[in-house]
Design a protein around this motif. Structure first.
Motif, PDB file in Angstrom:
ATOM      1  N   GLY A 297      14.419  39.069  67.958  1.00 22.26           N
ATOM      2  CA  GLY A 297      16.314  39.139  67.720  1.00 22.26           C
ATOM      3  C   GLY A 297      16.468  39.699  67.197  1.00 22.26           C
ATOM      4  N   ARG A 298      15.768  41.201  67.464  1.00 20.01           N
ATOM      5  CA  ARG A 298      16.451  42.429  67.054  1.00 20.01           C
ATOM      6  C   ARG A 298      16.761  43.488  68.625  1.00 20.01           C
ATOM      7  NH1 ARG A 298      15.816  40.010  63.179  1.00 20.01           N
ATOM      8  NH2 ARG A 298      14.929  40.172  61.100  1.00 20.01           N
ATOM      9  N   TRP A 299      17.383  44.404  67.795  1.00 17.42           N
ATOM     10  CA  TRP A 299      17.603  45.337  69.504  1.00 17.42           C
ATOM     11  C   TRP A 299      17.496  46.498  68.737  1.00 17.42           C
ATOM     12  CZ3 TRP A 299      22.163  47.845  68.221  1.00 17.42           C
ATOM     13  CH2 TRP A 299      23.158  47.284  67.540  1.00 17.42           C
ATOM     14  N   PRO A 300      17.009  47.398  69.596  1.00 20.25           N
ATOM     15  CA  PRO A 300      17.005  48.845  69.139  1.00 20.25           C
ATOM     16  C   PRO A 300      18.265  49.653  69.253  1.00 20.25           C
ATOM     17  CG  PRO A 300      14.381  48.007  70.207  1.00 20.25           C
ATOM     18  CD  PRO A 300      15.631  47.279  70.344  1.00 20.25           C
ATOM     19  N   ARG A 302      18.913  52.738  68.727  1.00 22.34           N
ATOM     20  CA  ARG A 302      18.346  53.978  69.453  1.00 22.34           C
ATOM     21  C   ARG A 302      17.935  54.470  71.044  1.00 22.34           C
ATOM     22  NH1 ARG A 302      22.283  54.438  66.529  1.00 22.34           N
ATOM     23  NH2 ARG A 302      22.534  55.776  64.974  1.00 22.34           N
ATOM     24  N   LEU A 303      18.279  53.543  71.967  1.00 20.72           N
ATOM     25  CA  LEU A 303      17.667  53.666  73.246  1.00 20.72           C
ATOM     26  C   LEU A 303      17.319  54.872  73.747  1.00 20.72           C
ATOM     27  CD1 LEU A 303      18.493  50.062  74.927  1.00 20.72           C
ATOM     28  CD2 LEU A 303      16.298  50.682  73.343  1.00 20.72           C
ATOM     29  N   ASP A 304      18.441  55.711  74.249  1.00 21.01           N
ATOM     30  CA  ASP A 304      18.608  56.728  74.945  1.00 21.01           C
ATOM     31  C   ASP A 304      18.108  57.898  73.711  1.00 21.01           C
ATOM     32  OD1 ASP A 304      20.712  55.769  76.748  1.00 21.01           O
ATOM     33  OD2 ASP A 304      22.100  55.904  75.097  1.00 21.01           O
ATOM     34  N   ALA A 305      18.087  57.695  72.980  1.00 22.45           N
ATOM     35  CA  ALA A 305      16.981  58.671  71.817  1.00 22.45           C
ATOM     36  C   ALA A 305      15.624  58.563  72.477  1.00 22.45           C
ATOM     37  CB  ALA A 305      17.174  59.153  70.714  1.00 22.45           C
ATOM     38  N   GLY A 306      14.960  57.226  72.247  1.00 24.51           N
ATOM     39  CA  GLY A 306      14.288  57.132  72.978  1.00 24.51           C
ATOM     40  C   GLY A 306      13.600  57.206  73.870  1.00 24.51           C
ATOM     41  N   VAL A 307      14.369  57.807  74.883  1.00 26.45           N
ATOM     42  CA  VAL A 307      13.902  57.537  76.262  1.00 26.45           C
ATOM     43  C   VAL A 307      13.842  59.359  76.045  1.00 26.45           C
ATOM     44  CG1 VAL A 307      14.927  58.984  77.863  1.00 26.45           C
ATOM     45  CG2 VAL A 307      15.286  56.800  78.114  1.00 26.45           C
ATOM     46  N   ASP A 344      25.146  55.909  71.183  1.00 25.52           N
ATOM     47  CA  ASP A 344      24.082  55.315  71.507  1.00 25.52           C
ATOM     48  C   ASP A 344      23.998  54.038  71.246  1.00 25.52           C
ATOM     49  OD1 ASP A 344      21.674  55.073  72.053  1.00 25.52           O
ATOM     50  OD2 ASP A 344      20.646  56.817  70.940  1.00 25.52           O
ATOM     51  N   GLU A 345      24.455  53.514  69.871  1.00 23.97           N
ATOM     52  CA  GLU A 345      24.270  52.528  69.490  1.00 23.97           C
ATOM     53  C   GLU A 345      25.074  51.468  69.831  1.00 23.97           C
ATOM     54  OE1 GLU A 345      24.879  49.752  64.899  1.00 23.97           O
ATOM     55  OE2 GLU A 345      25.293  52.335  64.615  1.00 23.97           O
ATOM     56  N   ALA A 346      25.734  52.022  70.415  1.00 20.89           N
ATOM     57  CA  ALA A 346      27.051  50.504  71.249  1.00 20.89           C
ATOM     58  C   ALA A 346      26.034  50.862  73.354  1.00 20.89           C
ATOM     59  CB  ALA A 346      28.269  52.207  71.508  1.00 20.89           C
ATOM     60  N   ALA A 347      25.935  51.814  73.654  1.00 19.46           N
ATOM     61  CA  ALA A 347      24.962  51.416  74.879  1.00 19.46           C
ATOM     62  C   ALA A 347      24.202  50.622  74.256  1.00 19.46           C
ATOM     63  CB  ALA A 347      24.190  53.363  75.441  1.00 19.46           C
ATOM     64  N   SER A 348      23.369  51.258  73.562  1.00 12.98           N
ATOM     65  CA  SER A 348      22.227  49.842  73.179  1.00 12.98           C
ATOM     66  C   SER A 348      22.413  48.727  73.029  1.00 12.98           C
ATOM     67  CB  SER A 348      21.202  50.404  71.834  1.00 12.98           C
ATOM     68  OG  SER A 348      20.726  52.072  72.388  1.00 12.98           O
ATOM     69  N   LEU A 349      23.431  47.947  72.922  1.00 10.84           N
ATOM     70  CA  LEU A 349      23.941  47.409  72.398  1.00 10.84           C
ATOM     71  C   LEU A 349      24.185  46.640  73.833  1.00 10.84           C
ATOM     72  CD1 LEU A 349      24.432  44.322  70.415  1.00 10.84           C
ATOM     73  CD2 LEU A 349      26.684  45.787  69.775  1.00 10.84           C
ATOM     74  N   VAL A 369      17.287  47.484  64.576  1.00 10.00           N
ATOM     75  CA  VAL A 369      16.240  48.054  64.360  1.00 10.00           C
ATOM     76  C   VAL A 369      15.874  49.887  64.520  1.00 10.00           C
ATOM     77  CG1 VAL A 369      14.796  46.907  66.430  1.00 10.00           C
ATOM     78  CG2 VAL A 369      13.767  47.823  63.888  1.00 10.00           C
ATOM     79  N   ASP A 370      15.826  50.589  63.865  1.00 15.94           N
ATOM     80  CA  ASP A 370      15.376  51.605  63.657  1.00 15.94           C
ATOM     81  C   ASP A 370      14.525  51.833  64.319  1.00 15.94           C
ATOM     82  OD1 ASP A 370      15.232  54.465  62.310  1.00 15.94           O
ATOM     83  OD2 ASP A 370      16.948  54.524  63.187  1.00 15.94           O
ATOM     84  N   TRP A 371      13.845  52.963  64.826  1.00 16.64           N
ATOM     85  CA  TRP A 371      12.081  53.463  65.333  1.00 16.64           C
ATOM     86  C   TRP A 371      11.426  53.149  63.917  1.00 16.64           C
ATOM     87  CZ3 TRP A 371      12.405  51.629  69.892  1.00 16.64           C
ATOM     88  CH2 TRP A 371      13.396  52.132  71.247  1.00 16.64           C
ATOM     89  N   SER A 372      12.054  53.891  63.525  1.00 12.78           N
ATOM     90  CA  SER A 372      11.074  54.225  62.060  1.00 12.78           C
ATOM     91  C   SER A 372      10.152  52.700  61.455  1.00 12.78           C
ATOM     92  CB  SER A 372      11.742  54.912  60.865  1.00 12.78           C
ATOM     93  OG  SER A 372      13.092  54.113  60.767  1.00 12.78           O
ATOM     94  N   GLU A 373      11.528  51.578  61.666  1.00  7.52           N
ATOM     95  CA  GLU A 373      11.539  50.244  61.431  1.00  7.52           C
ATOM     96  C   GLU A 373      10.658  49.405  62.021  1.00  7.52           C
ATOM     97  OE1 GLU A 373      15.250  49.331  59.740  1.00  7.52           O
ATOM     98  OE2 GLU A 373      15.237  50.168  57.779  1.00  7.52           O
TER      99      GLU A 373
END
Length: 614
Positions: A297-300, A302-307, A344-349, A369-373
């Motif tokens: 039930g969480r969506w990262p 910043r997926l593009d930054a994660g790449v 990035d947030e819109a693309a991740s959602l 959810v942020d990558w740090s969390e």
């Protein structure tokens, strides 16, 4: 249009498609033309007699019926909404540098500039025609800004297609590499602007949309009958022009590639290597990192930054990727955006919506959810939820807690799981649903699964469930009886939870500019599932791994972590632990807990100590 051989071939194929359309129209008008000739013979006296009168009485109603049918088919084809890729719309105010880059690229290629730019959470780029009235045309000023039109007098001109760019490209690629990759894509606007090719494409897209409309389920028998006839005609026309439409698109692609050879040819060869690397990193990030979060039930966000982080980690581990990380000192293409974080947030959602079927916006059960969390919000929570489910199933199977002087009565321990799966001399536990839960004396609401759950007697299962059970039986054929029984019950318990759990809903309107096409149809979500459902063996391995990790965190001071390539990982003294999977598989397949117990002892993990569950 140009003199490229591919463009000429595409135009010739487009003319064939248009001739098919003309022939279909001629067939529909032929009875009406014959009826007009017969009716015109009455006042002139040339077609008199009983035979001609009978022909007029028969052909005139037939002609009207054919005209009505043809008009109905044409109306459905014209009004049907062609499929449109869900994307994140990028206005020129949000990315003026990106629009300037695309416009300059179009000028160098001597082709019309795209009418707009949109992003998709995928590693691909293409042109998409969105001129259908159902899609809603973009404002005129957007067309003028990027395509360079002069004013209101030009608003009736054909609108150029939309340029769709894969969002991972913007974060991983440098500006020069992105320009080189987009060159053959933008060059496709040249052939697309030709009237014959544009008309042929509209015709094919209309037929495809009409087939989709006629295939939608309906309850009204009259509408089903009418649309069945429309669908038959649309499919027949599609079959007749399928080969020519495919060859037309190949010609357009060849013409675009030929025109783009003069733009950054050497850099484009290097950039294509980055396309393959970005695709591998994006796929790994979605399946190993994002998917566990989506299931919780969480969506990262910043997926593009994660790449970038994932591919940088790959370059550190893999000698084949050496040198790729040195590019990070150059200007990234995401700098062409005014607010890359919001995009990035819109693309991740949107990625979570397409690949997992999540809601369209954040909500109480669907939070970013942020990558740090990520380690605390996803990894720790996932492991403890799986460990709690494992012990609920053990309670339902009547497995007693492991004895020990330092273990409180009924406390969940790793030793309980190890002892249960290594006791090969005892009989296998009873089949789930045959009174196993009642033997424990558990009551609803105490964490134990109910006796009569989804895993009931085989005679009461639907055919689909029985087929799934047969697949699980085949998957568990190489395991011990106790492992097979535990895996089957875990699979049934997880299915029951997923069925009973309410679907996450969106309560926030959101502030990012998400293209309305991204929300076009909820019935088919997820559009692109990342992985098939996990088998019973994989579920058991995941739950045992989660139990081991919980014991490590609660008894040895280990911490949850995030590995950009492998997803959730266990950290001991800040370092990744040795490979745990072979030890878990040895316990499941052979009932041998010795490798796992040695691994636990080396890390100072005490299986007899209780663990904290979710």
């Amino acid at each position: 249009m140009g003199v490229e051989a591919g463009a000429q071939a595409a135009r010739s194929r487009a003319l064939v498609v248009l001739r098919i359309r003309s022939r279909a129209l001629a067939v529909a008008l032929l009875p009406a033309a014959a009826a007009v000739i017969l009716l015109a013979g009455v006042p002139t006296g040339h077609l008199a007699g009983p035979g001609w009168d009978a022909a007029r009485w028969i052909l005139t109603p037939l002609a009207l019926l054919v005209l009505l049918a043809a008009a109905g088919v044409a109306l459905v084809v014209a009004r049907a909404r062609p499929a449109m890729t869900p994307t994140v719309a990028i206005a020129e105010e949000a990315a003026p540098d990106l629009y300037r880059l695309v416009r300059d690229l179009a000028d160098r290629l001597d082709v019309p500039a795209p009418s707009a730019i949109a992003l998709t959470p995928d590693c691909d780029s293409w042109l998409e025609d969105r001129t259908h009235r159902a899609h809603g045309p973009p404002p005129a000023e957007e067309h003028e800004d990027i395509a360079g039109t002069g004013g209101p007098a030009h608003r009736r001109h054909p609108v150029a297609p939309v340029l769709v760019i894969g969002s991972p490209f913007l974060w991983w690629m440098r500006v020069g590499e992105l320009r080189a990759v987009l060159a053959p894509v933008v060059a496709g606007t040249g052939p697309s602007a030709h009237p014959d090719i544009a008309a042929a494409r509209r015709f094919v897209r209309g037929l495809d949309a009409a087939v989709a409309v006629t295939s939608a389920p309906r309850r009204d028998p009259v509408s089903r009958l009418v649309l069945a006839g429309v669908g038959w005609v649309a499919r027949a026309l599609l079959r007749s022009c399928r080969v020519h439409a495919a060859e037309m698109e190949r010609g357009v692609a060849a013409a675009a590639a030929e025109r783009a050879q003069a733009v950054d040819y050497g850099l484009r060869i290097v950039a294509q290597e980055q396309v393959g690397l970005a695709y591998a990193g994006w796929d790994r990030l979605l399946t190993r990192v994002a998917l566990p979060a989506w299931r919780m039930g969480r969506w990262p966000s910043r997926l593009d930054a994660g790449v970038v982080a994932a591919l940088t980690e790959l370059s550190r581990r893999d000698r084949l990727a050496e040198g790729f990380a040195s590019r990070l000192g150059e200007r990234p293409a995401c700098d062409l955006l005014e607010e890359p974080g919001a995009v990035d947030e819109a693309a991740s959602l949107l990625a979570a919506r397409l690949f997992h079927g999540g809601p369209a916006g954040p909500g109480p059960d669907w939070a970013p959810v942020d990558w740090s969390e990520y380690p605390e919000e996803v990894v720790d929570r996932k492991w403890r939820v799986d460990a709690a489910r494992l012990h609920r199933v053990l309670d339902a199977l009547g497995v007693r807690p492991a004895p020990g002087p330092a273990t409180p009565a009924g406390a969940p321990t790793l030793a309980r799981v190890l002892d249960h799966l290594t006791d090969l001399t005892a009989d296998a536990p009873p089949v789930p649903g045959e009174g196993a839960a009642s033997a424990t004396g558990a009551t609803p609401g105490t964490g134990s699964a109910p006796a009569a759950g989804p895993a009931t007697a085989a005679g009461s299962r639907p055919a689909a469930a029985a087929a799934a059970a047969d697949d699980d039986d085949e998957d568990l054929s190489g395991t011990t009886p106790r492992s097979a029984a535990l895996a089957a019950r875990l699979s049934a318990e997880l299915s029951r939870e997923e069925t009973a759990a309410p679907r996450p809903t969106s309560t926030a309107t959101g502030t990012t500019a998400v293209d309305p096409a991204a929300l076009w149809d909820d019935r088919a979500l997820p559009l692109f599932p990342l992985q098939p459902p996990r088998t019973a063996r994989e579920l058991l391995a995941d739950h045992l791994t989660a139990m081991v990790c919980c014991a490590a965190m609660d008894t040895a001071g280990a911490t949850p972590g995030l590995d950009w390539l492998d997803g959730p990982t266990l950290l001991v003294d800040g370092a990744r632990t040795p490979d745990l999977a072979p030890k878990v598989l040895a316990l499941i397949e052979d009932g041998d807990a010795t490798p796992l117990r040695v691994w636990l002892a080396d890390l100072g993990i005490r299986p007899e100590k209780p663990v904290r569950l979710a």
